[in-house]
Write an enzyme that holds these catalytic residues in place. Structure first.
Site, short mmCIF file in Angstrom:
data_model
loop_
_atom_site.label_atom_id
_atom_site.label_comp_id
_atom_site.label_asym_id
_atom_site.label_seq_id
_atom_site.Cartn_x
_atom_site.Cartn_y
_atom_site.Cartn_z
N CYS A 1 13.54 10.45 6.85
CA CYS A 1 13.60 9.93 8.22
C CYS A 1 15.01 10.05 8.80
O CYS A 1 15.19 10.22 9.99
CB CYS A 1 13.12 8.49 8.27
SG CYS A 1 13.85 7.46 6.99
N GLU B 1 10.79 0.63 9.73
CA GLU B 1 11.73 1.73 9.50
C GLU B 1 11.01 2.99 9.92
O GLU B 1 10.08 3.43 9.25
CB GLU B 1 12.08 1.85 8.01
CG GLU B 1 12.77 0.66 7.42
CD GLU B 1 14.22 0.57 7.82
OE1 GLU B 1 14.70 1.41 8.61
OE2 GLU B 1 14.88 -0.36 7.33
N GLY C 1 4.28 3.13 13.69
CA GLY C 1 5.03 1.88 13.80
C GLY C 1 4.71 1.15 15.08
O GLY C 1 4.55 -0.08 15.10
N LYS D 1 0.83 -1.20 0.00
CA LYS D 1 0.00 0.00 0.00
C LYS D 1 0.87 1.25 0.00
O LYS D 1 1.59 1.51 0.95
CB LYS D 1 -0.91 0.05 1.22
CG LYS D 1 -1.91 1.22 1.14
CD LYS D 1 -2.62 1.51 2.44
CE LYS D 1 -1.87 2.46 3.34
NZ LYS D 1 -1.73 3.82 2.81
N GLY E 1 7.55 4.45 8.10
CA GLY E 1 6.73 5.62 8.43
C GLY E 1 7.08 6.15 9.80
O GLY E 1 8.21 5.97 10.26
N SER E 2 6.10 6.75 10.45
CA SER E 2 6.41 7.40 11.73
C SER E 2 6.54 6.37 12.85
O SER E 2 6.01 5.27 12.78
CB SER E 2 5.29 8.38 12.08
OG SER E 2 4.12 7.67 12.42
N THR E 3 7.27 6.76 13.88
CA THR E 3 7.44 5.90 15.05
C THR E 3 6.09 5.64 15.71
O THR E 3 5.79 4.52 16.14
CB THR E 3 8.42 6.55 16.04
OG1 THR E 3 9.72 6.53 15.43
CG2 THR E 3 8.48 5.78 17.34
#
Lengths: 286, 484, 299
Positions: free
Chosen positions: B297, B263, B246, B189, B241-243
């Site tokens: 990032c 990641e 995640g 996606k 993506g973002s922490t």
């Protein structure tokens, strides 16, 4: 008159010292006949917290000790265990192991120590790489220890399980806090005595005795712990461990149903599991 | 002879990339089982050009049924894909790499239109790296036993992959290439603001003859993503993506057998010592924070300059910032393009506001920003410390926080004083110092005397809350394999 | 002026320099910007002939070319100077009288610089007395490479005294200096010793000017300006033969030193064939038709 035996007081092992649990609580360990073998420390979350502080304090210098030095220290641990073999066999027999089984477990533990002592200055070469990037850079990847690891040790394999989990962790430069076998904790404290006479720097290994149920949450939740290792098959425990570890993205390593007696239960991959890969770039033109 | 050239100052005329040959459909469907099919949801959302605010195309919003279908097709494809001869598997992937190269310009232009990044970057960085990633992992397909001797490596099964909007095609390549090279099949996606190049990649995949269902691409926003994450028939979730997201993902797969790689965010420390090659270090600072509008990032968003050279470095940095050209992403001379979305612009502006409120001293060069679209000039903050919000949190924009330091120990301590651990930079001409720093910095990638370099052979990934797992190189294989 | 503190000279990272330079080369210069840039480039050219076979006739033809670049194009600037050996200064001066075009002379035992200080000074003195507006001297590369930086510095400073009003361009001959770190060091020594311009090359050694070398020198000029407030000029020489390369140099100049340096007082191209290529490109800009060298006079 027959001489009265001097009974051993089992304490816990934190930062190279043997304090009693700060909780003041204890739990009984009995032999198969229900005879009291020892009153073990029922460690609390505060004991764990203190141990994390010691493990963190020790981590950096342990990491920077030379690989050769780490290998020699682990070899020294093996030597000390060899020297106290009969004590360990006796201790394992007290909790129900046959003499043959106890002897095997101790000997395998010694051999496993030597196995990983030998890896100390070799595993890096197996897992490192020089990466042929398409630009004028020298690029390489190396392993680095994750840092501080909390360990829920094997319940069944009190000595060999303990050795098999913590040695690959520390040989890679991590420090750890271990919750020993709940069923058979005595031998872990005796092993702490071996560690403490083997030049292993204080705080590299810290061993608590107590109840998984009380401590597992803290082992997974502490924000200054980088990874957690778990031995067992208890789904609920594993799930809790994984769930709580998300908070600081602890690396979770599960040893589900591992038979530590087997040869395949030792490999450099057990070291690699507690290593990070670091990649470094530098220009190579002058 | 008249001579005007001596007096008037010289400026570049606009040099927009020609877009005449770009063909985009008005509406994009889902790519499932090798076909483009209408979404069960019957819903479409709009993809906006962040530089103009104009609608580029309508994109399908995949719902649960659509995701089910995609996973089912991937599962079905896995049976044969995991068993075909590895060298044949390799050839399909090599072919995809080549086809991306053939259509590189088209990909680059669409990437810039859809995501706002300067054409110079999409042309020179994103697209070539995406192609090379396929090329690299294609070669691994029939060599896996050399990567893991005696470990009998086997594919995991079906992987759900969710990628961000900052490097849309490149992240798709990072996810798809190693997964299918190892014999897995995937449901990917793309991010909802940047679906187009992934869908163009679907066209390439279709043309390449890759067996149906090996790669499925479903579009949509967070809800579609969570349908993937929570799908019971996936063996693996790979997320970039973002922490924050995640952690949500990791949380929701607890108790399942799904493997994961994450990641996540970063707050990279870029450290300039007094003995650095100062002019190149300044350029390194620029690349570290303004590359891709700072939507990176691993951006070097925390700058540490040794006190003895701080004044010079900051002076040079300001000079250099004033020569950066902000504007039309399709202009070949643009250095900094459009902020990817209105939401992201709001986030960045919020941080800039917080930075000011907390006493930071802001510097932005004067630049003519277009009136439409999402724009943020290159920004730096002085007078900030470790406790300032803009030093602690990932901004994901062209905003740099500058601190000074005196000693090596001090800067190591500060650089590591963050929950993140993705990247770091070190600038010094002293070899021993480089090794000391690269050893001590808790980061998965350390750039010494360079920054923001990527390569398909080079493992990339974080320590601590920047995630786990590596992408790229031999180390990137294990994320898609079971070993004994 | 005094000898620079060599310990303060920043190191140079070659790959970083090359990466930055590649960014300059990627700038797209089109339409009006291209025409403006090409005019600018023309105005900065030191039209050069430095051959053993040079004659007065050759120098005269070159001077004529300098003032009559290409008849069919309107509004062309003059080149900045004509650059010759000292013995041709007088004839060039006469040919260019009233044109506004300067005469530059190489000196100091050009191109090798292998002679005594006395010879170098008399060489320079002669050129200046013959009417040279500008003197292009060479540094003693041998001395530089053996670490005798004071010798190099003193030599430049002494030549500068002899130059009087003539502008002094100091040729570093970067093709012999081995590293960019040396280029930077030599640049600083030259500027602190009194150079009005620093110049890359004699054109007799390969490689002559390159963009990375020029970039390092531009940065040295920038740092010198920040430290002293004095603007030093830059002259890349040799190897700049096409309009395209010249425009890339101008991009580099603009983005490194800014508009203040975008004129012939502070920037020159030392080149012999560049002018014609620039003219061809300008003609193409005007007519839309690609040109042939046969339609542009070679002198």
């Amino acid at each position: 008159m027959e001489r009265l035996d001097v009974l051993k007081t089992y304490k816990i092992f934190i930062g190279g010292k043997f304090p009693r649990t700060e909780s003041g609580r204890y739990f009984k360990v009995e032999d198969n006949n229900g005879k009291l073998l020892a009153n073990m420390c029922l460690s609390s979350r505060k004991d764990f917290r203190n141990a994390v502080v010691e493990a963190r304090k020790a981590q950096k210098s342990w990491q920077s000790a030379s690989a050769l030095n780490k290998g020699q220290i682990l070899y020294r641990v093996a030597e000390m265990l060899e020297g106290r073999k009969s004590q360990f066999i006796a201790e394992l027999m007290m909790t129900g192991l046959s003499k043959q089984k106890a002897k095997e477990e101790v000997e395998q533990s010694i051999d496993r120590l030597i196995y990983y002592a030998g890896w100390s200055d070799k595993f890096q070469q197996i897992f490192s790489s020089v990466n042929p990037v398409a630009s004028h850079h020298f690029n390489f990847s190396v392993l680095e220890p994750m840092g501080v690891v909390s360990v829920i040790s094997s319940n069944e394999s009190a000595l060999l399980g303990l050795v098999s989990t913590i040695v690959p962790i520390i040989v890679g430069g991590n420090t750890c806090i271990v919750l020993s076998s709940e069923n058979n904790p005595m031998v872990s404290i005796s092993f702490a005595e071996v560690l403490n006479t083997s030049d292993l720097p204080h705080g590299v290994v810290n061993i608590l005795t107590g109840k998984r149920k009380e401590l597992i949450h803290h082992f997974a939740s502490h924000m200054d712990v980088n990874a957690v290792s778990y031995c067992g098959e208890h789904d609920e425990e594993i799930q809790e461990l994984e769930k709580v570890s998300v908070e600081n993205l602890k690396r979770v390593r599960i040893n589900r149903g591992t038979n530590w007696n087997e040869d395949k239960s030792q490999s450099p991959y057990y070291i690699e599991r507690f290593q990070e890969t670091k990649t470094i770039w530098h220009p190579n033109e002058v | 002879m008249s001579d005007t050239s001596q007096t008037s100052s010289w400026s570049y005329a606009s040099a927009p990339e020609n877009t005449d040959h770009i063909v985009l459909k008005e509406q994009y469907d889902l790519f499932i089982n090798g076909e483009f099919i209408k979404p069960d949801s019957k819903k479409y959302f709009k993809s906006i050009n962040p530089a103009t605010g104009e609608v580029i195309a309508s994109i399908s919003e995949a719902n649960k049924k659509d995701v089910d279908l995609a996973v089912a097709s991937a599962r079905k494809a896995f049976t044969s894909w995991s068993k075909i001869e590895p060298k044949e598997r390799a050839k399909y992937i090599f072919r995809i790499a080549r086809m991306i190269q053939e259509r590189a310009k088209e990909f680059a232009i669409i990437e810039s239109i859809d995501g706002g990044k300067p054409i110079r970057e999409s042309r020179d960085v994103d697209i070539p790296l995406a192609a090379s990633h396929f090329f690299y992992y294609a070669g691994w397909a029939d060599k896996l036993e050399y990567a893991f001797p005696n470990k009998n490596p086997k594919p995991l099964g079906v992987a759900g992959q969710i990628i961000p909007w900052n490097f849309p095609l490149l992240m798709a390549a990072w996810k798809i290439a190693p997964a299918i090279a190892c014999g897995n099949t995937v449901v990917l996606k793309p991010a909802e603001t940047t679906s187009l190049t992934a869908l163009k990649l679907a066209e390439v995949i279709q043309e390449s003859g890759l067996p149906k269902g090996v790669v499925n691409i479903v579009t949509g926003a967070g809800k579609t993503g969570s349908e993937i994450v929570n799908h019971p028939d996936l063996d693996k979730i790979a997320f970039t993506g973002s922490t924050q997201v995640g952690k949500l993902i990791q949380n929701s797969i607890v108790g399942t057998q799904k493997k994961s790689t994450l990641e996540l965010g970063g707050k990279g420390a870029n450290i300039i010592f007094e003995d650095a090659a100062i002019d190149q270090a300044v350029e390194g600072i620029i690349n570290a924070i303004f590359f891709n509008q700072g939507h990176v990032c691993c951006a070097g968003s925390r700058l540490f300059v040794q006190e003895s050279v701080a004044e010079i470095v900051i002076d040079k940095l300001k000079d250099r910032m004033s020569s950066l050209i902000v504007g039309d992403p399709l202009d070949k001379n643009t250095d900094i393009g459009a902020i990817n979305s209105k939401e992201q612009l709001d986030t960045i502006n919020k941080y800039i506001k917080v930075g000011r409120e907390e006493g930071g001293e802001i510097y932005q060069p004067t630049c003519n920003l277009p009136s439409n679209g999402n724009w943020c000039p290159p920004t730096l903050f002085l007078n900030v410390s470790q406790s300032h919000t803009i030093v602690q949190e990932e901004i994901f924009g062209p905003v740099l926080a500058i601190q000074t330091f005196r000693t090596i120990d001090e800067v190591i301590e500060k650089a590591n004083n963050t929950p993140f651990g993705l990247s770091a930079g070190v600038w010094t001409e002293k070899g021993a110092k480089i090794f000391k720093l690269t050893q001590e910095l808790n980061a998965g990638v350390v750039w010494a005397n360079t920054y923001n370099k990527f390569d398909s052979t080079s493992p990339f990934g974080g320590y601590k809350e920047s995630g786990f797992g590596r992408e790229g190189g031999l180390h990137g294989l294990i994320a898609y394999l079971n070993v004994e | 002026m005094s000898f620079p503190d060599l310990s303060k000279i920043p190191a140079i990272d070659k790959l970083g320099v090359e990466e930055r330079v590649s960014r300059f080369c990627k700038r797209s210069i089109k339409n009006a910007a291209k025409k403006h840039g090409l005019h600018l480039a023309l105005s900065m050219i030191d039209l050069t002939t430095l051959e053993g076979k040079d004659t007065e006739e050759k120098v005269k033809r070159l001077c004529y070319k300098a003032g009559h670049l290409h008849g069919s194009l309107e509004g062309l600037p003059n080149v900045a100077a004509v650059c010759v050996y000292p013995n041709f200064v007088r004839v060039a001066k006469k040919e260019l009288e009233g044109s506004g075009i300067n005469v530059a002379s190489v000196s100091t035992a050009f191109p090798s610089g292998q002679s005594t200080l006395e010879v170098k000074l008399s060489d320079t003195k002669f050129a200046v007395e013959e009417g040279a507006d500008e003197v292009d001297m060479v540094i003693s590369r041998g001395k530089f490479l053996s670490g005798e930086y004071n010798f190099v510095y003193d030599e430049i400073a002494t030549v500068k005294e002899v130059c009087g009003k003539a502008h002094l361009k100091v040729i570093l001959e970067t093709g012999e200096l081995d590293t960019l770190d040396n280029v930077r060091k030599a640049s600083d020594i030259a500027m602190y010793a009194g150079a009005d311009f620093i110049k890359t090359s004699t054109g007799k050694i390969s490689p002559a000017s390159t963009m990375p070398v020029t970039f390092v020198m531009l940065n040295a000029i920038k740092d010198y300006y920040k430290a002293t407030g004095i603007k030093i000029g830059m002259k890349p020489a040799g190897g700049i033969s096409t309009a395209k390369i010249a425009l890339q140099y101008l991009v580099m100049l603009k983005e490194t030193l800014g508009n203040d340096w975008m004129n012939k007082d502070l920037f020159r191209f030392g080149a012999s064939s560049l002018a014609n290529d620039v003219l061809m490109q300008l003609e193409k800009q005007e007519s839309g038709i690609y040109q042939s060298v046969d339609y542009f006079s070679k002198d």
